[in-house]
Scaffold this motif. Structure first.
Motif, PDB file in Angstrom:
ATOM      1  N   SER A 121      11.343   8.474   2.416  1.00 40.28           N
ATOM      2  CA  SER A 121      11.254   7.074   1.969  1.00 40.28           C
ATOM      3  C   SER A 121      12.465   6.625   1.179  1.00 40.28           C
ATOM      4  O   SER A 121      12.518   5.474   0.739  1.00 40.28           O
ATOM      5  N   LEU A 122      13.436   7.520   0.972  1.00 40.29           N
ATOM      6  CA  LEU A 122      14.613   7.151   0.188  1.00 40.29           C
ATOM      7  C   LEU A 122      15.423   6.043   0.846  1.00 40.29           C
ATOM      8  O   LEU A 122      16.124   5.292   0.172  1.00 40.29           O
ATOM      9  N   SER A 123      15.353   5.957   2.166  1.00 41.76           N
ATOM     10  CA  SER A 123      16.114   4.938   2.892  1.00 41.76           C
ATOM     11  C   SER A 123      15.220   3.812   3.413  1.00 41.76           C
ATOM     12  O   SER A 123      15.586   3.113   4.354  1.00 41.76           O
ATOM     13  N   ALA A 124      14.046   3.657   2.801  1.00 38.88           N
ATOM     14  CA  ALA A 124      13.130   2.596   3.237  1.00 38.88           C
ATOM     15  C   ALA A 124      13.768   1.224   3.057  1.00 38.88           C
ATOM     16  O   ALA A 124      14.537   0.988   2.116  1.00 38.88           O
ATOM     17  N   LEU A 152      10.624   2.889 -15.945  1.00 39.93           N
ATOM     18  CA  LEU A 152      11.150   3.763 -14.908  1.00 39.93           C
ATOM     19  C   LEU A 152      10.375   3.633 -13.614  1.00 39.93           C
ATOM     20  O   LEU A 152      10.937   3.634 -12.523  1.00 39.93           O
ATOM     21  N   LEU A 153       9.064   3.494 -13.722  1.00 40.22           N
ATOM     22  CA  LEU A 153       8.220   3.474 -12.534  1.00 40.22           C
ATOM     23  C   LEU A 153       7.870   2.065 -12.090  1.00 40.22           C
ATOM     24  O   LEU A 153       7.003   1.875 -11.248  1.00 40.22           O
ATOM     25  N   THR A 191       0.828  -1.200   0.000  1.00 39.25           N
ATOM     26  CA  THR A 191       0.000   0.000   0.000  1.00 39.25           C
ATOM     27  C   THR A 191       0.866   1.255   0.000  1.00 39.25           C
ATOM     28  O   THR A 191       0.539   2.253  -0.662  1.00 39.25           O
ATOM     29  N   ARG A 192       1.981   1.230   0.713  1.00 40.34           N
ATOM     30  CA  ARG A 192       2.868   2.401   0.728  1.00 40.34           C
ATOM     31  C   ARG A 192       3.402   2.704  -0.671  1.00 40.34           C
ATOM     32  O   ARG A 192       3.477   3.870  -1.079  1.00 40.34           O
ATOM     33  N   GLN A 231      11.569   1.975  -1.728  1.00 45.17           N
ATOM     34  CA  GLN A 231      12.775   2.787  -1.919  1.00 45.17           C
ATOM     35  C   GLN A 231      12.969   3.138  -3.388  1.00 45.17           C
ATOM     36  O   GLN A 231      13.288   4.287  -3.741  1.00 45.17           O
ATOM     37  N   GLN A 232      12.772   2.158  -4.284  1.00 44.58           N
ATOM     38  CA  GLN A 232      12.965   2.419  -5.709  1.00 44.58           C
ATOM     39  C   GLN A 232      11.976   3.448  -6.221  1.00 44.58           C
ATOM     40  O   GLN A 232      12.338   4.357  -6.983  1.00 44.58           O
TER      41      GLN A 232
END
Length: 693
Positions: A571-574, A672-673, A542-543, A580-581
């Motif tokens: 969230s960059l360090s999730a 990319l996504l 869900t995140r 993270q991606q």
């Protein structure tokens, strides 16, 4: 040619004094240790005797093998005496041969190497013309016979079965033995070659033999009915003899019912063949109707459990024949009335069978209206204390639902869902979702039903259901504003919403949130805030979806760019790779260097291509697994044939949650996504710069 009957020569078990004393000693043991000591002593003695086989006569070998069998039945491991048992089978004396066959049947298992040693002895007994020897051999085949037995002995058993001189009790064993061999190896018997001669045996007056032969025929037609087309006619004639003409002996009366097991098999045999043709088989149909009417009208509930089991076993097979024959018998209204009485009585077994059979009847167009008269009783059965009855009631409610009663039925099921057993909830949710989609004349109502499902059942709602909702909302332009309002309000009303509800809301707001942004309490910042409140408490799947929604909201509403950027940085360090991606890629995409690419990526989702509903696929697979192809999947197939405005399915249902690319031909942006979208068409259409997940 006559058969020779062997005498039971020489010493029954009770004449063996040593065996009687040994059994008495075991029974008189005061403790397990004392019993073990006596067993060990006897085993040592028998081992010593068997070490000198030349000193033993047939009587002694028989006595020691009986002792071994007794110890084996007490649970002690036996690792000797097998060869002596095999040797006894070759004895010309019935008493010794019987012990040998019994020992091999108990001590050996299908596939044991030692069984190869007795195949020739069994073959000799089958061709010996001695009735008792043939019966012993066939009994052993039925116990331990496997594929190798079938290849070697099937032809001999077949000859015994079809020989006109074979006695009644031998023919009965031969029929069951041949069935066993056929099940072990279908290539060992060719049913087409013996079909006519086997059906000719049904002129036999002995009901025991008829029961065995019909069991064999049923086994054959279960694999293939080809060549047995005359079987229904013979079955109806036999039923007429038993039910109407009462041609039977009192030996085959069970609580006043003539051979109920034979009746059940005869009725079941009829259902393996196409319904009778009223044009060319009117006389046969009239006979069948007479039999069925006698069974239906002569069955009632009594206080005797055994009699109830027998009479209702015959009755429900007769009802299956009525269903199978359809309109040809004109008995369907009587059957519905009878079943309506059965589903309201106290006896649980009869209620269960009544509900199960009524579910089959509900698929017949002539019975739908009559069954609906019992709808209140059926719905009440959903609250029965027996979970198996609740399951059958649920199946019946599902199968009888149509355009005329779908809304009250679904409303009742939703009410039941709130208090339903945990192990029933997933199936119940799936069936409610199917019915709501199939019979929805208003997709707004469908959205309301699914949201109620999610709020009530929470995590029991499968992935396919919420995928389907977003597909329908995406494809139905007139529905989009209402769905967005409803979903957003549902999210605000739930203090701890289920993850499925958060996902639906994330998708809908990301796609269509701009449609309601000017309404009170639904501004862009309120939409973002409501979703952000549930970000930390949601699962990882869900995140990841919420991050896609945040980027889309920021693309449409510049005032949210700062808040979204902070969320992405956090969230960059999730720890989760997917989260993270997405955070990294969305951050790069929003940096300003990829403005053109960003606009292409964040276009609105196109309409999904029309495919069969994944929810409907799932229920069809489930029904087929539970009840078998040919009977139980009628409901799902009927639903699949009915027209529906919402039959649109994505090639990959997971794309509704993960995909970010909107147009075909833009592989770079979809890659990319992390998108996995199969939209099967051109560019996404316009409006608002809001993309899919």
């Amino acid at each position: 040619r006559g058969r020779r009957a062997s005498g039971r020569a020489g010493g029954g078990t009770m004449a063996m004094r040593g065996l009687v004393v040994f059994i008495s000693d075991i029974r008189n043991c005061q403790s397990k240790e004392q019993e073990q000591k006596r067993i060990d002593k006897e085993m040592a003695n028998i081992r010593q005797k068997f070490s000198k086989p030349g000193d033993l006569n047939g009587y002694q070998r028989k006595k020691y093998v009986w002792k071994i069998l007794y110890m084996f039945m007490l649970g002690y491991e036996i690792d000797f005496g097998h060869m002596e048992s095999v040797g006894l089978i070759s004895s010309p004396k019935y008493s010794e041969k019987m012990v040998g066959y019994m020992a091999c049947s108990l001590l050996l298992r299908e596939g044991d190497e030692l069984l190869r040693l007795i195949i020739n002895s069994i073959k000799n007994d089958l061709t010996s013309q001695v009735d008792n020897f043939m019966c012993l051999a066939m009994g052993s085949i039925c116990t331990v016979g496997g594929k190798e037995f079938a290849e070697t002995l099937a032809s001999d058993v077949q000859k015994i079965l079809l020989d006109k001189m074979t006695k009644v009790f031998v023919r009965k064993k031969a029929a069951l033995t041949l069935l066993r061999l056929y099940r072990k190896n279908q290539e060992s018997v060719n049913p087409l070659e013996i079909a006519d001669r086997t059906l000719a045996l049904l002129d036999e007056s002995n009901l025991g033999v008829l029961t065995a032969i019909i069991s064999m025929v049923l086994g054959f037609v279960t694999f293939s009915p080809e060549g047995w087309e005359r079987a229904p006619q013979r079955a109806i004639m036999l039923l007429t003899r038993i039910v109407i003409n009462k041609e039977y002996s009192n030996d085959y009366l069970y609580y006043g019912i003539p051979s109920p097991w034979l009746q059940i098999r005869l009725l079941r045999l009829i259902t393996f063949f196409p319904p009778l043709d009223p044009t060319h088989e009117r006389v046969l149909i009239d006979r069948l109707v007479t039999v069925l009417e006698r069974i239906i009208k002569g069955t009632d509930v009594t206080k005797n459990v055994n009699k109830n089991n027998a009479t209702h076993g015959v009755l429900f097979e007769a009802i299956n024949v009525v269903i199978h024959q359809g309109r040809a018998t004109d008995l369907l209204p009587q059957v519905v009335t009878l079943l309506g009485r059965f589903i309201s009585i106290r006896e649980a077994n009869i209620r269960y069978l009544g509900l199960e059979t009524m579910a089959k009847l509900s698929q017949h167009p002539d019975c739908a209206d009559d069954i609906k008269k019992h709808q209140s009783t059926i719905l009440f059965s959903l609250k029965d204390a027996d979970v198996s009855i609740r399951r059958r009631a649920l199946d019946l409610v599902y199968s009888m639902c149509d355009d005329t009663n779908c809304r009250p039925t679904i409303s009742e099921l939703l009410s039941y869902l709130a208090n339903a057993d945990y192990n029933l909830r997933e199936e119940l949710v799936l069936k409610i979702a199917i019915l709501a989609e199939r019979f929805a004349d208003d997709y707004a109502w469908y959205v309301d039903v699914v949201l109620q499902l999610i709020k009530t059942a929470g995590e029991q709602v499968s992935e396919e259901i919420w995928y389907r909702v977003v597909q329908i909302i995406t494809n139905e332009e007139a529905l989009q504003k209402y769905a967005t309002q409803t979903v957003f309000r549902a999210l605000l009303e739930e203090p701890q919403p289920a993850d499925k509800l958060v996902r639906i809301c994330a998708y809908v707001l990301g796609e269509f949130g701009h449609l309601v942004a000017d309404e009170r309490g639904m501004s862009s910042r309120e939409q973002f805030g409501a979703l952000l409140d549930h970000y930390a408490g949601s699962d990882l799947q869900t995140r990841a979806l919420l991050l896609s929604t945040f980027v889309k909201l920021a693309h449409v509403y510049p005032e949210l760019e700062g808040d979204v950027a902070r969320t992405l940085r956090a969230s960059l360090s999730a720890l989760d790779q997917e989260v993270q991606q997405r955070a990294i890629e969305y951050s790069v995409l929003s940096s300003g260097r990829f403005a053109e690419l960003k606009a292409a990526v964040l276009e609105m989702m196109p309409a999904f291509p029309e495919r069969e509903s994944a929810v409907l696929k799932r229920i069809k697979v489930r029904v087929a697994d539970e009840t078998g192809q040919g009977r139980g999947d009628v409901v799902a197939e009927r639903l699949a044939r009915q027209p529906s405005g919402g039959q649109r399915e994505r090639a990959n249902s997971g794309a509704a949650e993960r995909a970010s690319g909107a147009t075909s031909g833009r592989a770079a942006s979809g890659d990319l996504l992390g998108g996995d979208l199969d939209v099967g068409g051109g560019g996404g259409g316009g409006g608002g710069g809001v993309d899919a997940m």
